[in-house]
Motif scaffolding. Structure first.
Motif, PDB file in Angstrom:
ATOM      1  N   SER A   8       0.941  -1.181   0.000  1.00 34.96           N
ATOM      2  CA  SER A   8      -0.058   0.041  -0.046  1.00 34.96           C
ATOM      3  C   SER A   8       0.910   1.089  -0.033  1.00 34.96           C
ATOM      4  N   VAL A  24      -7.775   4.249  -6.279  1.00 32.63           N
ATOM      5  CA  VAL A  24      -7.274   2.878  -5.828  1.00 32.63           C
ATOM      6  C   VAL A  24      -8.482   1.927  -6.182  1.00 32.63           C
ATOM      7  N   SER A  26      -9.989  -1.492  -5.931  1.00 32.74           N
ATOM      8  CA  SER A  26     -10.019  -2.647  -4.749  1.00 32.74           C
ATOM      9  C   SER A  26     -11.150  -3.631  -4.817  1.00 32.74           C
ATOM     10  N   MET A  32     -11.780  -1.895   1.519  1.00 35.95           N
ATOM     11  CA  MET A  32     -11.744  -0.513   1.297  1.00 35.95           C
ATOM     12  C   MET A  32     -11.892   0.219   2.572  1.00 35.95           C
ATOM     13  N   PHE A  48     -13.871   5.894   0.720  1.00 35.93           N
ATOM     14  CA  PHE A  48     -14.000   4.997  -0.386  1.00 35.93           C
ATOM     15  C   PHE A  48     -15.503   5.233  -0.765  1.00 35.93           C
ATOM     16  N   TYR A  74     -10.726   4.954  -2.640  1.00 37.24           N
ATOM     17  CA  TYR A  74     -10.943   3.644  -2.863  1.00 37.24           C
ATOM     18  C   TYR A  74     -12.206   3.341  -3.688  1.00 37.24           C
TER      19      TYR A  74
END
Length: 585
Positions: A8, A24, A26, A32, A48, A74
């Motif tokens: 990460s 990002v 995921s 997340m 997120f 995320y």
């Protein structure tokens, strides 16, 4: 990089330094949330955007995104690649794209997800934005497939190494598996762990039995309601539950750093899954354990599931991977060498931290018994499985055996002097070495191979490692009657302070509504207990303590350490330790 190795950071730090927001990708909502909770604890502006948010919450996240108030966002692959979201990104400065769990994009990957395939369009849609793909478990085929699918034609590929030296690998031949499991868990009840099972039914059965036995356990599988799964996961993350019994539906990206062990109650379908799942233990760098209970019945089940696959290429790949997993479980050489070798990372010497290195197997000559077993397979017409062959060898009086007249065979009862477990291990050994074939498609019937003839004629000798079988010698009823508290080892000063700090961490985490490891990891608590800092300067030298956490949590932890150092607790703990080391004083 291995699970817990710092993947990460490879995109979090660049995203903080570059202008714009880091996007990002995921695969899981739980992953997340864990990442965002941890980042917020360090003062990072993260969020997120997924289906778990209410309409109001989602609008707030989007407002922060458009207002330039986020360092990291995320998001799931299908939501990122939706037309609506891509249009939003057209007007937003982007620091980078990070594809986490990138093995999901590859057909060679152990957790292939079709929705990941569309991410290949990112390179064409955003040609000037840096893109990074990360995974913990990708052998050569998977790595190349990731590059191809994401259209990373001039990308550099970095491999930091797959080794997790703090994890001890152990494989036991499966005999009375629940007794083996409780024997393993009994001295480790203070720590958190995961027990993986092959099916939902077995998850429920094992979890229920553990609870009856007094363990703080709960089941987790995709068949449970979403609310139940969420509660179990949160209880585990917050240390309210010590043991999760789960299918592979649980665990990807779980950031809980203080998982001390992972048990595979059944054999996984491939080494990648096994290595990623065991890697969920010991993410804090402290000692951890991985136990695999290895049974040939599980292999038959796994193989039959793969045989039902409609895609011939997918079936070929999965069977190849299962065979590699079986080879690892049956091996008599250093476990870590086999694992790292699979990922293309040779180990110069044995690891010294697996069951084979710590307890080298004792080899025994089994030539005569092998001839007895092969003869028995022949005498029963090569039409029965291992269980029936063992019954004949041991002179069983089972009705079915007597009806068939197998009590009149020359091999009937010639193996009475050996246990059922011994004959089972020997038959498995003969299958593994190519003397017998186990016809999985025909009720696992045993058949002689051509290579068995020289062994039957006495032209060859055969050795086998003594079975690694460990079962519980104390019944569950007796163990419950004795009570766990009586089996606790006395805590020394270090242990007493560590437990005090862990209790404080739990109270603060519950109040903040986050998992305890978000406050401080076990590694941080261990250093606090060992070095006992009593001022802010010394406290900031502890692992995981930055300026933000010093200001937020430092006063409470320093007060607890000062209270302990200034009390008689150390003297009392040392007295207990000395008394325990000298019984009778």
């Amino acid at each position: 990089m291995p699970t817990g190795g710092g993947k990460s950071l490879c995109y979090q730090i660049p995203a903080l330094h570059r202008p714009g927001v880091g996007i990002v990708v995921s695969p899981l909502i739980s992953l997340m949330k864990d990442q965002v909770d941890s980042l917020k604890a360090y003062g990072v502006k993260a969020a997120f955007y997924n289906s778990s948010l209410s309409g109001t919450e989602a609008r707030k996240v989007l407002a922060r995104l458009h207002g330039g108030e986020l360092d990291l966002l995320y998001i799931a692959p299908e939501r990122l690649m939706s037309r609506e979201f891509l249009e939003r990104l057209a007007d937003i400065p982007i620091a980078l794209f990070a594809i986490d769990e990138a093995h999901c994009i590859s057909q060679w990957g152990h957790d292939f997800r079709p929705e990941y395939r569309q991410l290949g369009r990112l390179r064409g849609l955003f040609p000037g934005i840096p893109l990074i793909a990360l995974t913990a478990t990708a052998e050569a085929h998977t790595r190349q497939d990731i590059l191809d699918r994401l259209d990373l034609r001039q990308a550099r590929c970095y491999i930091s190494g797959f080794d997790r030296p703090n994890i001890r690998y152990t494989v036991l031949e499966k005999r009375k598996p629940f007794a083996q499991l409780t024997t393993f868990l009994q001295p480790r009840y203070r720590g958190a762990g995961i027990v993986y099972c092959l099916s939902r039914q077995r998850v429920e059965k094992v979890a229920g039995a553990l609870c009856e036995d007094g363990f703080r356990a709960a089941p987790y599988h995709a068949g449970l309601p979403a609310g139940a799964r969420k509660k179990v996961q949160e209880d585990f993350l917050r240390d309210d539950i010590r043991i999760i019994v789960a299918t592979v539906a649980f665990g990807m990206g779980i950031d809980k750093s203080n998982i001390r062990y992972v048990v595979h109650y059944d054999i996984p379908k491939n080494i990648e899954s096994y290595y990623q799942e065991t890697g969920r233990a010991g993410r804090d760098g402290l000692a951890a354990e991985a136990l695999l209970l290895f049974g040939y019945g599980d292999i038959a089940v796994a193989r039959s599931l793969i045989e039902n696959t409609q895609n011939p290429e997918r079936k070929r790949i999965e069977l190849h991977k299962l065979n590699s997993m079986v080879g690892y479980a049956e091996a008599l050489s250093c476990r870590r060498r086999i694992l790292l070798g699979y990922f293309g990372e040779p180990l110069a010497e044995d690891c010294g931290n697996c069951d084979i290195c710590l307890h080298p197997p004792q080899m025994v000559d089994v030539t005569e018994d092998a001839r007895k077993a092969l003869s028995c397979v022949y005498r029963v017409g090569q039409r029965f499985g291992a269980g029936h062959v063992i019954d004949v060898l041991r002179g069983s009086q089972k009705e079915r055996l007597l009806e068939l007249g197998h009590d009149r065979l020359s091999t009937y009862g010639i193996g009475r002097d050996k246990s059922q477990e011994y004959w089972g291990s020997l038959l498995h050994h003969l299958v593994h070495n190519g003397y017998l074939e186990q016809d999985v498609g025909n009720y696992s019937v045993l058949k002689l191979m051509d290579s068995a003839r020289p062994l039957l004629r006495g032209e060859l000798t055969l050795s086998m490692a003594e079975p690694r079988v460990k079962t519980e010698t104390v019944s569950a009823k007796d163990r419950r009657k004795a009570g766990r508290k009586k089996t606790e080892e006395p805590l020394d000063a270090y242990g007493m302070l560590f437990e005090s700090l862990r209790t404080l961490r739990k109270k603060m985490a519950d109040k903040a509504g986050v998992p305890p490891y978000v406050i401080f990891s076990d590694t941080s608590l261990a250093e606090m207990a060992a070095f006992r800092p009593t001022d802010a300067e010394a406290f900031q030298n502890i692992h995981g303590v930055g300026t933000h956490k010093l200001e937020r949590y430092g006063p409470a932890f320093l007060e607890e350490i000062r209270r302990f150092v200034g009390s008689k607790a150390e003297v009392e703990a040392e007295s207990i330790r000395r008394a325990a080391s000298h019984p009778g004083t």
